[in-house]
Enzyme design. Structure first.
Site, PDB file in Angstrom:
ATOM      1  N   LYS A   3       2.511   5.305 -11.314  1.00 28.76           N
ATOM      2  CA  LYS A   3       1.617   4.219 -10.913  1.00 28.76           C
ATOM      3  C   LYS A   3       1.568   3.137 -11.990  1.00 28.76           C
ATOM      4  O   LYS A   3       1.555   1.934 -11.684  1.00 28.76           O
ATOM      5  CB  LYS A   3       0.211   4.765 -10.635  1.00 28.76           C
ATOM      6  CG  LYS A   3       0.051   5.459  -9.294  1.00 28.76           C
ATOM      7  CD  LYS A   3       0.286   4.486  -8.154  1.00 28.76           C
ATOM      8  CE  LYS A   3      -0.033   5.071  -6.799  1.00 28.76           C
ATOM      9  NZ  LYS A   3       0.208   4.111  -5.697  1.00 28.76           N
ATOM     10  N   TYR A  45       2.334  11.466 -11.823  1.00 25.78           N
ATOM     11  CA  TYR A  45       1.776  10.510 -10.862  1.00 25.78           C
ATOM     12  C   TYR A  45       1.240   9.279 -11.589  1.00 25.78           C
ATOM     13  O   TYR A  45       1.516   8.140 -11.200  1.00 25.78           O
ATOM     14  CB  TYR A  45       0.661  11.172 -10.052  1.00 25.78           C
ATOM     15  CG  TYR A  45      -0.015  10.242  -9.065  1.00 25.78           C
ATOM     16  CD1 TYR A  45       0.689   9.731  -7.980  1.00 25.78           C
ATOM     17  CD2 TYR A  45      -1.359   9.892  -9.211  1.00 25.78           C
ATOM     18  CE1 TYR A  45       0.078   8.891  -7.062  1.00 25.78           C
ATOM     19  CE2 TYR A  45      -1.981   9.049  -8.302  1.00 25.78           C
ATOM     20  CZ  TYR A  45      -1.259   8.546  -7.236  1.00 25.78           C
ATOM     21  OH  TYR A  45      -1.862   7.710  -6.331  1.00 25.78           O
ATOM     22  N   LEU A  86       0.816  -1.219   0.000  1.00 26.68           N
ATOM     23  CA  LEU A  86       0.000   0.000   0.000  1.00 26.68           C
ATOM     24  C   LEU A  86       0.846   1.265   0.000  1.00 26.68           C
ATOM     25  O   LEU A  86       0.310   2.364  -0.175  1.00 26.68           O
ATOM     26  CB  LEU A  86      -0.913   0.016   1.242  1.00 26.68           C
ATOM     27  CG  LEU A  86      -1.674  -1.279   1.551  1.00 26.68           C
ATOM     28  CD1 LEU A  86      -2.506  -1.106   2.818  1.00 26.68           C
ATOM     29  CD2 LEU A  86      -2.564  -1.690   0.381  1.00 26.68           C
TER      30      LEU A  86
END
Length: 371
Positions: A107, A103, A53
């Site tokens: 990811k 970003y 996470l």
């Protein structure tokens, strides 16, 4: 089962670990940003499942996106490989992985690394592209508009909405955690190669603000929100978690006279009203009937008698009740009724009515039970 959780003290990590412990998964390796990297090698030697996470959302410079979202994932997977551990790995990605921004690219790179790792090692991987996650313990003014709105509205601080028409897809933290644990237990909800949270709420930014703002106003009027609406119910649970600790209590208006008191506690738009009635010894209250309004009485302290007579008849029926043997008594329509305190202390009765009191249409008509 030994479970490794990276990003253990983050929003999702904290909720996940709490629920894992609730479900008796107590052997949890917690890794966070300030954990010594040497601990990662120890954790990856014998963990049976990995919840990855950890990530970077708002770095000081854009290079940190790739370092945090790709670089650490690479370190984690290499540590598992070096230890010959083929434990399944679940990673949280973002719907922004579809976008061409720093970003999103970081990811997407993390996702591709995961799929390549799975192809190379045969280890199962679960990649979840999460929508906007909301719920308790989320940090306001960081990466959740819902958290910011709840925090600021609860505290009486200003909020800023640039475009109320923006459509948002939201997932609730409890739904996320339930799906993650289901994946660990072999019941992942997969859509193609990606995991998916089964329940996604779609609404506008303006509607979210409208709902959360209404919570503050309804509290003043003793009104509960529409809890039949799933999104509103989840937003309400989230909002309450942001109330300032010195604002958790609020006074009620006690309508007092020589007989005792009557206090409204909760009102709802579709489930009626709950009130608390206090009667002094020997006092009788009521002696009225209703066309459509119906009620439930529950004496929780003291002892008393609830009496009925069907309108237009003479027979009186008595129910003797007390706070030691909790008994609910239904108050039907078309019956005049009263409640008498038969004890030597104040009698406390919780009363529910199927509708909130409307002074313009009280539906309450005086008629003595005993004539």
């Amino acid at each position: 089962m030994r479970i490794l959780v990276t990003g253990a003290r983050g929003f999702i990590g904290k909720n996940l670990i709490a629920e894992l412990k609730n479900r008796k998964y107590n052997d949890i390796y917690e890794y966070d940003v300030d954990t010594d990297l040497s601990e990662l090698d120890r954790f990856t030697k014998d963990c049976d499942f990995v919840f990855h996470l950890a990530g970077v959302n708002r770095p000081e410079n854009e290079d940190e996106f790739m370092t945090g979202n790709f670089g650490f994932t690479d370190i984690l997977l290499k540590s598992l490989k070096d230890n010959g551990n083929k434990a399944p790995v679940l990673i949280t990605s973002s719907i922004q992985a579809e976008l061409d921004n720093p970003y999103g690219r970081s990811k997407r790179a993390g996702e591709e690394l995961m799929f390549a790792y799975s192809s190379e090692t045969g280890s199962p991987v679960f990649v979840y592209r999460l929508q906007n996650v909301f719920g308790k313990w989320c940090r306001p003014n960081y990466n959740s508009a819902v958290a910011t709105f709840c925090n600021n509205i609860a505290a009486g601080l200003p909020i800023k909405v640039n475009d109320a028409s923006v459509v948002m897809k939201l997932v609730y933290i409890d739904d996320v955690v339930s799906e993650f644990i289901a994946a660990m237990e072999g019941r992942a909800n997969l859509t193609g190669k990606y995991g998916a949270i089964p329940t996604v709420h779609t609404t506008t930014l303006g509607r979210i603000v409208e709902i959360i703002t209404s919570f503050k106003e309804k509290r003043k009027k003793l009104l509960l929100p529409d809890l039949a609406d799933e999104l509103e119910r989840k937003l309400y649970s989230t909002y309450l978690s942001y109330l300032p600790v010195d604002d958790l209590a609020y006074p009620l208006k006690m309508n007092m006279d020589e007989r005792g008191s009557f206090t409204e506690f909760i009102k709802t738009p579709d489930r009626g009203q709950v009130s608390v009635n206090i009667s002094h010894p020997g006092i009788t209250k009521g002696n009225h009937w209703h066309h459509s309004k119906n009620e439930k009485f529950l004496v929780v302290r003291g002892r008393g008698c609830i009496s009925f007579r069907k309108y237009g008849t003479d027979e009186v029926v008595d129910y003797h009740v007390n706070g030691d043997e909790l008994t609910v008594v239904d108050i039907p329509t078309g019956y005049t009724h009263c409640i008498t305190n038969e004890g030597d202390e104040d009698m406390v009765t919780v009363m529910w009515a199927n509708e909130a009191f409307n002074p313009d249409r009280p539906d309450t008509f005086y008629e003595p039970v005993r004539r």
